[in-house]
Design a protein around this motif. Structure first.
Motif, PDB file in Angstrom:
ATOM      1  N   ALA B  95     -11.493 -25.030  63.240  1.00  0.00           N
ATOM      2  CA  ALA B  95     -11.259 -25.300  61.820  1.00  0.00           C
ATOM      3  C   ALA B  95     -10.407 -24.172  61.258  1.00  0.00           C
ATOM      4  O   ALA B  95     -10.782 -23.010  61.367  1.00  0.00           O
ATOM      5  CB  ALA B  95     -12.579 -25.379  61.060  1.00  0.00           C
ATOM      6  N   GLY B  96      -9.278 -24.523  60.674  1.00  0.00           N
ATOM      7  CA  GLY B  96      -8.398 -23.528  60.075  1.00  0.00           C
ATOM      8  C   GLY B  96      -8.342 -23.711  58.570  1.00  0.00           C
ATOM      9  O   GLY B  96      -7.525 -24.476  58.069  1.00  0.00           O
ATOM     10  N   PRO B  97      -9.218 -23.019  57.822  1.00  0.00           N
ATOM     11  CA  PRO B  97      -9.243 -23.182  56.361  1.00  0.00           C
ATOM     12  C   PRO B  97      -8.107 -22.420  55.687  1.00  0.00           C
ATOM     13  O   PRO B  97      -7.790 -21.306  56.088  1.00  0.00           O
ATOM     14  CB  PRO B  97     -10.598 -22.597  55.961  1.00  0.00           C
ATOM     15  CG  PRO B  97     -10.993 -21.695  57.076  1.00  0.00           C
ATOM     16  CD  PRO B  97     -10.229 -22.074  58.310  1.00  0.00           C
ATOM     17  N   MET B  98      -7.538 -23.023  54.675  1.00  0.00           N
ATOM     18  CA  MET B  98      -6.406 -22.415  53.944  1.00  0.00           C
ATOM     19  C   MET B  98      -6.593 -22.609  52.444  1.00  0.00           C
ATOM     20  O   MET B  98      -7.067 -23.659  52.006  1.00  0.00           O
ATOM     21  CB  MET B  98      -5.097 -23.106  54.363  1.00  0.00           C
ATOM     22  CG  MET B  98      -4.785 -23.012  55.851  1.00  0.00           C
ATOM     23  SD  MET B  98      -3.398 -24.110  56.305  1.00  0.00           S
ATOM     24  CE  MET B  98      -4.215 -25.715  56.155  1.00  0.00           C
ATOM     25  N   THR B  99      -6.194 -21.584  51.688  1.00  0.00           N
ATOM     26  CA  THR B  99      -6.115 -21.749  50.237  1.00  0.00           C
ATOM     27  C   THR B  99      -4.702 -21.476  49.737  1.00  0.00           C
ATOM     28  O   THR B  99      -4.487 -21.431  48.524  1.00  0.00           O
ATOM     29  CB  THR B  99      -7.113 -20.824  49.503  1.00  0.00           C
ATOM     30  OG1 THR B  99      -6.879 -19.471  49.922  1.00  0.00           O
ATOM     31  CG2 THR B  99      -8.553 -21.201  49.819  1.00  0.00           C
ATOM     32  N   GLY B 100      -3.774 -21.321  50.653  1.00  0.00           N
ATOM     33  CA  GLY B 100      -2.378 -21.099  50.263  1.00  0.00           C
ATOM     34  C   GLY B 100      -1.661 -22.415  50.027  1.00  0.00           C
ATOM     35  O   GLY B 100      -1.088 -22.988  50.954  1.00  0.00           O
ATOM     36  N   PHE B 101      -1.732 -22.894  48.779  1.00  0.00           N
ATOM     37  CA  PHE B 101      -1.053 -24.136  48.406  1.00  0.00           C
ATOM     38  C   PHE B 101      -0.831 -24.120  46.906  1.00  0.00           C
ATOM     39  O   PHE B 101      -1.411 -23.302  46.182  1.00  0.00           O
ATOM     40  CB  PHE B 101      -1.864 -25.373  48.828  1.00  0.00           C
ATOM     41  CG  PHE B 101      -3.344 -25.300  48.515  1.00  0.00           C
ATOM     42  CD1 PHE B 101      -3.815 -25.364  47.206  1.00  0.00           C
ATOM     43  CD2 PHE B 101      -4.270 -25.162  49.545  1.00  0.00           C
ATOM     44  CE1 PHE B 101      -5.176 -25.294  46.931  1.00  0.00           C
ATOM     45  CE2 PHE B 101      -5.639 -25.085  49.275  1.00  0.00           C
ATOM     46  CZ  PHE B 101      -6.077 -25.149  47.974  1.00  0.00           C
ATOM     47  N   ASP B 102       0.006 -25.012  46.446  1.00  0.00           N
ATOM     48  CA  ASP B 102       0.248 -25.178  45.008  1.00  0.00           C
ATOM     49  C   ASP B 102      -0.855 -26.100  44.476  1.00  0.00           C
ATOM     50  O   ASP B 102      -0.772 -27.325  44.601  1.00  0.00           O
ATOM     51  CB  ASP B 102       1.637 -25.793  44.810  1.00  0.00           C
ATOM     52  CG  ASP B 102       1.966 -26.024  43.337  1.00  0.00           C
ATOM     53  OD1 ASP B 102       1.031 -26.139  42.500  1.00  0.00           O
ATOM     54  OD2 ASP B 102       3.168 -26.116  43.017  1.00  0.00           O
ATOM     55  N   ALA B 103      -1.880 -25.489  43.918  1.00  0.00           N
ATOM     56  CA  ALA B 103      -3.087 -26.242  43.556  1.00  0.00           C
ATOM     57  C   ALA B 103      -2.790 -27.347  42.541  1.00  0.00           C
ATOM     58  O   ALA B 103      -3.306 -28.468  42.663  1.00  0.00           O
ATOM     59  CB  ALA B 103      -4.151 -25.285  43.016  1.00  0.00           C
ATOM     60  N   ASP B 104      -1.967 -27.048  41.565  1.00  0.00           N
ATOM     61  CA  ASP B 104      -1.658 -28.066  40.558  1.00  0.00           C
ATOM     62  C   ASP B 104      -0.966 -29.263  41.193  1.00  0.00           C
ATOM     63  O   ASP B 104      -1.305 -30.416  40.915  1.00  0.00           O
ATOM     64  CB  ASP B 104      -0.775 -27.472  39.449  1.00  0.00           C
ATOM     65  CG  ASP B 104      -1.552 -26.510  38.565  1.00  0.00           C
ATOM     66  OD1 ASP B 104      -2.801 -26.573  38.575  1.00  0.00           O
ATOM     67  OD2 ASP B 104      -0.911 -25.696  37.881  1.00  0.00           O
ATOM     68  N   ALA B 105       0.011 -28.972  42.045  1.00  0.00           N
ATOM     69  CA  ALA B 105       0.747 -30.051  42.708  1.00  0.00           C
ATOM     70  C   ALA B 105      -0.164 -30.863  43.626  1.00  0.00           C
ATOM     71  O   ALA B 105      -0.097 -32.094  43.664  1.00  0.00           O
ATOM     72  CB  ALA B 105       1.914 -29.472  43.507  1.00  0.00           C
ATOM     73  N   LEU B 106      -1.035 -30.165  44.334  1.00  0.00           N
ATOM     74  CA  LEU B 106      -1.940 -30.829  45.276  1.00  0.00           C
ATOM     75  C   LEU B 106      -2.950 -31.711  44.531  1.00  0.00           C
ATOM     76  O   LEU B 106      -3.198 -32.865  44.908  1.00  0.00           O
ATOM     77  CB  LEU B 106      -2.637 -29.764  46.128  1.00  0.00           C
ATOM     78  CG  LEU B 106      -3.506 -30.166  47.312  1.00  0.00           C
ATOM     79  CD1 LEU B 106      -2.887 -31.281  48.133  1.00  0.00           C
ATOM     80  CD2 LEU B 106      -3.761 -28.955  48.197  1.00  0.00           C
TER      81      LEU B 106
END
Lengths: 148, 148
Positions: B95-106
């Motif tokens: 499992a590769g958890p990530m929080t690096g994303f554009d939260a609003d866009a997602l």
């Protein structure tokens, strides 16, 4: 990120101070538990990055902004609370996590520095006979998961 | 509380929309993973309490206030993210958890209703050879735990 910090509440004096901040329904079991642990997020966890991310010297600056850093501390701290609960249970002990407490009072009583925020209190011990409520129903897979 | 909701991103079309919202360093692995899952908190989880807390009909009203409810959704959702990660690993997968994303866009791309907030994206699969970075150092017990 490792923001989680633990306070193991062992002395009668400290246990009394903890119980005073717990919600009514949580007082008796927190007073009686063999061990009560306060789990808090260190809001300045980035100060430890020289130890935890030695390969990436600039990473501390990514968390310079206080609001985003607090959010990261709480989220990653909550992940660690989940790991902690499962770890205690994997060790064969019972873990009773609670969030019913006066958070401001608890922070002030055990972390006077304003640099920590309490996430949960977990009672730990060997459960007695019939210590459990029945397990609550879970949502069905189809209610929580969609495929796109 | 069970606020966690999962979106299993299986189709090429949906995977492309997901990858577009991920941070640069997370794009390639999210595109390549056998399965990518979006983990989000349902901000109106209290609407399900008739299923999850059938013994306590009034509990829904405890979460009437929106800000406190969102906080509870995020905290309890993060606990579930921790359980999810360990569950995937316990099943023998990576499992590769990530929080690096554009939260609003997602949020907008996969939850147009404004009633969900994405907590993490987790890539799942069987790891290849040498798929891992070295394990980062952990803080010592004495650095994270105090006894009172």
């Amino acid at each position: 990120m490792q923001p989680l910090r633990l306070v193991l509440v062992r002395s009668a004096e400290a246990r009394e101070r903890l119980v005073a901040t717990m919600a009514g329904g949580n007082k008796a079991k927190t007073a009686a538990a063999p061990l009560a642990v306060i789990l808090a997020a260190d809001l300045n966890f980035h100060e430890e990055f020289h130890k935890t991310f030695p390969h990436l010297p600039g990473v501390k600056d990514w968390f310079a902004e206080e609001t985003a850093r607090a959010q990261a501390a709480k989220f990653n701290g909550a992940l660690q609370v989940g790991y902690f609960i499962l770890g205690v249970r994997a060790a064969g002990l019972a873990a009773g996590p609670m969030t019913g407490f006066d958070a401001d009072a608890l922070n002030k009583e055990f972390f006077g520095d304003g640099e920590h925020t309490v996430l949960a209190v977990v009672n730990i011990g060997k459960p007695g006979d019939k210590a459990w409520f029945d397990r609550n129903p879970r949502l069905e897979f189809e209610q929580v998961a969609t495929t796109v």
